[in-house]
Design an enzyme around this catalytic site. Structure first.
Site, PDB file in Angstrom:
ATOM      1  N   HIS A 102      -8.387  -3.559  10.025  1.00  0.00           N
ATOM      2  CA  HIS A 102      -7.864  -3.328   8.673  1.00  0.00           C
ATOM      3  C   HIS A 102      -6.563  -4.097   8.453  1.00  0.00           C
ATOM      4  CE1 HIS A 102      -5.101  -0.029  10.199  1.00  0.00           C
ATOM      5  NE2 HIS A 102      -4.368  -0.497   9.233  1.00  0.00           N
TER       6      HIS A 102
ATOM      7  N   ASP B  17      -9.021  -1.717  14.204  1.00  0.00           N
ATOM      8  CA  ASP B  17     -10.319  -1.717  13.524  1.00  0.00           C
ATOM      9  C   ASP B  17     -10.470  -2.885  12.562  1.00  0.00           C
ATOM     10  OD1 ASP B  17      -8.461  -1.027  11.648  1.00  0.00           O
ATOM     11  OD2 ASP B  17      -9.534   0.717  10.866  1.00  0.00           O
TER      12      ASP B  17
ATOM     13  N   ASP C  55       0.858  -1.181   0.000  1.00  0.00           N
ATOM     14  CA  ASP C  55       0.000   0.000   0.000  1.00  0.00           C
ATOM     15  C   ASP C  55       0.900   1.238   0.000  1.00  0.00           C
ATOM     16  OD1 ASP C  55       0.970   0.209   2.621  1.00  0.00           O
ATOM     17  OD2 ASP C  55      -0.952  -0.264   3.548  1.00  0.00           O
TER      18      ASP C  55
END
Lengths: 240, 240, 240, 240
Positions: free
Chosen positions: D130, D128, D66
């Site tokens: 992710h 969370d 990413d």
């Protein structure tokens, strides 16, 4: 052949340990044949704290690949060494240790095949080019796990191995033969020290011949050779 | 060794074709070295209609493993045969065909390694035990892709291969050597007919020796041998 | 995703058969989960003569991946179909058939893991996007092998499957869930006919969603989809 | 799923390093996607002295999965971190580093496929749920490498990542999507600390749902999860 040259014995041992651990972390059953002797001492010292007490390694099974029976002893020379060097200090469960010995050597190859085959076999090399119990003049390339008669010369060598008492030396030993070893999915050979430099050159950069038994490994599609700089001294000029 | 014995030439050819197709359907690049000669004719006849026009096989790359140059010709004996038997009728795209010849044999092993290695090499066997161009008395087990000089006896043999004109026979041919072949991830050897029965026994159930070059395949961890019943006749008694 | 589009049902069936045979010829234990239903009929017709009587396939083990019990019958719907379509005509030995049924479904995932995992699972697809017994609104992506209650609507559908007698319809069926299926090392999905064209587009080129259960397969690192041209009709425009 | 629980951050880091090194020692090209962030710091500290100066690792290629572009900077947040944490101290050659960024994200999946696919992708997990840049409410399970718009809430989060200057925050970031990640041959997820305990339970022992993006990893056939005892605290009761 994947060739790994490390600076010294310690870093060579670290690489060998990493490579074994990398295999051990795999899913499903993992079958490893491992070596006794002087070379792996440093590696086992690294492995022990990373293996001991790890339930998540219950999928890893260990095999010895040769054995010298000792008259009057339950364990032979190899299993005794492996127990002292690794199995006991690392607390490897008994059900994960698969002993090759003088009573079951004839079933070894079949037993390994039924267990899914060896994922990796880690070996040292002798100054005479031997690997496992495959000394020059004993087994042939096509031999499976074999019984080798102990002659007078070898009897003297083995007296040390069994603790100095000649009467404990057996009439024969057993070993996975070249053909059995070559069936493993990966071969790893490691060596250190200047006294191995000449044989490393012969075994991995010379002709494939039964007079240098470990030269057969050149033919394996997944061979890793791990050396320290001393053991690699004679091949360094060939690598450019 | 996985041993597959089928009733006749046709069903042996079908198994070999299925095995190759099974590999070809894989994801990603697939590298196959395939054989010319008489044995594969039936297999190519099965393969052609299952390969021709299939864009989904654009990931499959083909290699020849030996070549006999012909004086005055662009293609050598092996590539000419493979073109006639398979590449042309199956319309294999040129960019998927990787020719080994007298000009590039020294780069063959490196070229294969850079392409990810051979997934499979399919070979026949000669009545003298040769595989690829590894005839008794030519290459050694440790040899990579090699140049072999043509002597007088071989010159007579090759005259037929080049179309009967002795002046077209070259001074040498090239072949992947035993060490190069053994690097492939899978070896497949197929044979049919009574004239192969004796050598099959020698090569796969006899000693591993350079006098029977294909005996070296016994040492590969992923060897498949496909035979018809005639070629298997002498080993059947050994299988119980 | 490896996408294979063949002209018609017959050639689609041939590719599926070749792919399965290619796996079966491997060394060591091979675990295959295979499908009943209408789609595989042509494939089994090709497989039967290439499997029947082959001792060399004794390493191949077969699993069903779902089962609809029939009240009063020993075999459920799936195993009865597989027996008729393949196991009996191909003479697969009983010890190579591993039945999933209403009594042992809770052990299925563990049993597969202990046997080394599935090498390949071959599946069809329903016009509603179901695979195995994973119909929209039954299992979730995270489910292992599951028991699914039969509601009134499904009861009517299943009456045909159990031979028309509504009293034989069970209260539940069992199926490997999406998570169980995804653990296999290779997924193969095949489909033919115009009535599958719409769902093929949704399942493999649309969003991954539980409302189209087979869309989950897009996430597998080794998925092969085999279609005839009719089933591929709606995705062809997307492939350029 | 292979679950490895280690005592503390240090031993978790050691296992992750060993696992990566085990892959790196393989023959032929090895493609690894690796993670920036806080979790891998300990691992890189172990890796650096075992990677630096090793010519024998020239076969290992590194990818980021990413990237958050920084206005006015050549390198984005991820590549800058990876460079500082690992590439520079380990002296990884530039030609072995394959940058994903805002200009080439549309080619990432094709580029990986042509390079033979990822052998392993090592990831952390957010509180969370992710993984990579797949935050709840951004990508869907079926998404390949994607561009994600930065909204106001995320803009505030990212201000810290780009060094505190809000004007450097980009309008979007790029990330390998769930479908791209799942194509890797092995997934490795590691996590440490009590703050990860709740999400570990949700992600790996709860339902597979886009609201917990990393739960998708449950569906991968070769997933390794490495935790320290704190991160494993909530799942320990489930393991008996």
């Amino acid at each position: 052949m994947k060739l790994i040259i490390e600076k010294d014995y310690q870093s060579m041992s670290r690489v060998a340990a990493n490579l074994l651990l990398g295999k051990m972390y795999n899913q499903g059953r993992v079958n490893l044949a491992i070596t006794a002797g002087a070379t792996p001492k440093g590696m086992y010292d690294i492995l022990i704290p990373e293996v001991k007490g790890r339930d998540y390694l219950s999928n890893v099974h260990f095999y010895n690949f040769d054995e010298i029976p000792i008259r009057g002893s339950k364990l032979g020379v190899t299993m005794q060494h492996l127990t002292d060097l690794f199995f006991e200090p690392a607390a490897v469960p008994k059900e994960n240790i698969h002993e090759l010995n003088e009573t079951n050597w004839q079933e070894q190859d079949q037993r390994l095949a039924e267990a899914g085959g060896l994922d990796l076999i880690l070996m040292g090399i002798g100054a005479d080019g031997h690997f496992c119990g495959n000394l020059p003049g004993t087994t042939h390339f096509g031999d499976g796990t074999s019984r080798v008669d102990v002659d007078e010369k070898m009897r003297n060598l083995l007296t040390g191995e069994v603790g100095g008492d000649k009467t404990k030396v057996p009439d024969f030993y057993v070993t996975m033969g070249p053909r059995s070893v070559m069936q493993a999915r990966q071969l790893v050979l490691f060596a250190n020290g200047a006294k191995k430099a000449a044989i490393i050159k012969q075994a991995f950069f010379g002709p494939v011949t039964e007079t240098v038994p470990s030269s057969v490994m050149q033919l394996h599609p997944n061979l890793t050779v791990i050396l320290d700089e001393e053991a690699a001294a004679e091949i360094l000029p060939l690598l450019d």
